[in-house]
Design a protein around this motif. Sequence first.
Motif, mmCIF file in Angstrom:
data_model
loop_
_atom_site.group_PDB
_atom_site.id
_atom_site.type_symbol
_atom_site.label_atom_id
_atom_site.label_comp_id
_atom_site.label_asym_id
_atom_site.label_seq_id
_atom_site.Cartn_x
_atom_site.Cartn_y
_atom_site.Cartn_z
ATOM 1 N N ASN A 105 26.250 44.924 44.854
ATOM 2 C CA ASN A 105 25.859 43.849 43.934
ATOM 3 C C ASN A 105 26.050 44.244 42.472
ATOM 4 O O ASN A 105 26.355 43.404 41.642
ATOM 5 N N THR A 106 25.862 45.513 42.172
ATOM 6 C CA THR A 106 25.991 45.975 40.793
ATOM 7 C C THR A 106 27.448 46.148 40.377
ATOM 8 O O THR A 106 27.772 46.029 39.211
ATOM 9 N N HIS A 107 28.312 46.412 41.333
ATOM 10 C CA HIS A 107 29.705 46.742 41.016
ATOM 11 C C HIS A 107 30.708 45.752 41.609
ATOM 12 O O HIS A 107 31.815 46.149 41.974
ATOM 13 N N ILE A 108 30.354 44.492 41.689
ATOM 14 C CA ILE A 108 31.248 43.490 42.276
ATOM 15 C C ILE A 108 32.593 43.421 41.550
ATOM 16 O O ILE A 108 33.638 43.449 42.199
ATOM 17 N N PRO A 109 32.636 43.334 40.218
ATOM 18 C CA PRO A 109 33.952 43.232 39.570
ATOM 19 C C PRO A 109 34.838 44.452 39.854
ATOM 20 O O PRO A 109 36.030 44.302 40.125
ATOM 21 N N GLU A 110 34.243 45.638 39.833
ATOM 22 C CA GLU A 110 35.019 46.845 40.087
ATOM 23 C C GLU A 110 35.578 46.854 41.506
ATOM 24 O O GLU A 110 36.741 47.197 41.732
ATOM 25 N N LEU A 111 34.741 46.450 42.454
ATOM 26 C CA LEU A 111 35.172 46.413 43.845
ATOM 27 C C LEU A 111 36.266 45.365 44.054
ATOM 28 O O LEU A 111 37.245 45.614 44.766
ATOM 29 N N LEU A 156 34.705 34.068 42.978
ATOM 30 C CA LEU A 156 33.736 34.904 42.269
ATOM 31 C C LEU A 156 34.032 34.977 40.772
ATOM 32 O O LEU A 156 33.106 35.042 39.956
ATOM 33 N N SER A 157 35.303 34.946 40.389
ATOM 34 C CA SER A 157 35.606 34.975 38.951
ATOM 35 C C SER A 157 35.167 33.684 38.280
ATOM 36 O O SER A 157 34.729 33.700 37.130
ATOM 37 N N ILE A 158 35.254 32.570 38.989
ATOM 38 C CA ILE A 158 34.801 31.290 38.421
ATOM 39 C C ILE A 158 33.280 31.235 38.355
ATOM 40 O O ILE A 158 32.708 30.780 37.374
ATOM 41 N N SER A 159 32.625 31.721 39.404
ATOM 42 C CA SER A 159 31.166 31.591 39.463
ATOM 43 C C SER A 159 30.416 32.692 38.715
ATOM 44 O O SER A 159 29.259 32.510 38.365
ATOM 45 N N ALA A 168 38.178 41.974 32.516
ATOM 46 C CA ALA A 168 38.056 42.145 33.971
ATOM 47 C C ALA A 168 38.055 40.788 34.666
ATOM 48 O O ALA A 168 38.726 40.607 35.686
ATOM 49 N N SER A 169 37.335 39.828 34.116
ATOM 50 C CA SER A 169 37.300 38.481 34.699
ATOM 51 C C SER A 169 38.686 37.859 34.732
ATOM 52 O O SER A 169 39.082 37.249 35.723
ATOM 53 N N VAL A 211 43.349 50.722 37.799
ATOM 54 C CA VAL A 211 42.922 51.483 36.613
ATOM 55 C C VAL A 211 41.674 50.859 36.005
ATOM 56 O O VAL A 211 40.731 51.573 35.631
ATOM 57 N N GLU A 212 41.644 49.537 35.921
ATOM 58 C CA GLU A 212 40.462 48.836 35.393
ATOM 59 C C GLU A 212 39.231 49.176 36.228
ATOM 60 O O GLU A 212 38.164 49.469 35.691
ATOM 61 N N ALA A 213 39.375 49.133 37.550
ATOM 62 C CA ALA A 213 38.242 49.441 38.437
ATOM 63 C C ALA A 213 37.777 50.878 38.247
ATOM 64 O O ALA A 213 36.570 51.135 38.157
ATOM 65 N N ILE A 214 38.708 51.810 38.171
ATOM 66 C CA ILE A 214 38.342 53.221 37.992
ATOM 67 C C ILE A 214 37.626 53.430 36.660
ATOM 68 O O ILE A 214 36.603 54.133 36.588
ATOM 69 N N LEU A 215 38.146 52.827 35.593
ATOM 70 C CA LEU A 215 37.491 52.955 34.283
ATOM 71 C C LEU A 215 36.089 52.364 34.300
ATOM 72 O O LEU A 215 35.155 52.947 33.739
ATOM 73 N N MET A 216 35.941 51.211 34.944
ATOM 74 C CA MET A 216 34.620 50.580 35.004
ATOM 75 C C MET A 216 33.656 51.411 35.846
ATOM 76 O O MET A 216 32.496 51.577 35.479
ATOM 77 N N PHE A 217 34.122 51.938 36.983
ATOM 78 C CA PHE A 217 33.279 52.813 37.812
ATOM 79 C C PHE A 217 32.876 54.067 37.050
ATOM 80 O O PHE A 217 31.775 54.574 37.200
ATOM 81 N N SER A 218 33.782 54.568 36.217
ATOM 82 C CA SER A 218 33.523 55.804 35.462
ATOM 83 C C SER A 218 32.643 55.590 34.239
ATOM 84 O O SER A 218 32.278 56.541 33.562
#
Length: 189
Positions: A11-17, A59-62, A71-72, A169-176
């Motif tokens: 739930n906390t990392h939905i965009p990264e996932l 999910l990007s719309i909601s 990211a969106s 790369v975006e996901a890795i940067l956000m996770f990091s």
Amino acid sequence: MGFESEVNFVNTHIPELLLFVGGLIALLIVYAYLKDDSSKKYKAAMVLGVIFGAIMIFLSISSYANWALFASAIIAITGFALVIRPFRDVHFAVIGALLIMVLAYIFLGGLAGTALDFMATGWPRIIAAFVLGAIAYMIMNFAEAIIKLFGKLFNWWPFLLVLALICIVEAILMFSGYGSLYDFVTGGH
């Protein structure tokens, strides 16, 4: 406790996932396409892409307001690229126009006994349904042409490859904890 913490993590990392999995699916599609674009693996990757792409778009719309803007946008673009791929050669305008013609013909039959009674039967009913279908076709054909233009660009395999790499790369940067790739490049983080 273990399951609850995993659900919390998701739930906390939905965009990264979404970015990471969407990027991997896009890479899989590029790989399968380059290896054999008529294989069952390529077709299965496209089906997986349509399903996950639809989830990404929804999910990007909601939820876009809660995510980083870049990211969106990348999630929405990747979702569109994954969804549109198998439908590049389908002519939705013809299908939609035929549906409008049939519905118009049915609903025009309901005008019997009204001031427009002459439109409820015979040639005027057929002509009116045909004209409404033709107008719908023109509008839908224009919209379809615009969508296909973007679909061809987004599904050109070098573009899809770059989009997949940006997602990962975006996901890795956000996770990091570095924020968005845009923030990282512009020094905004």
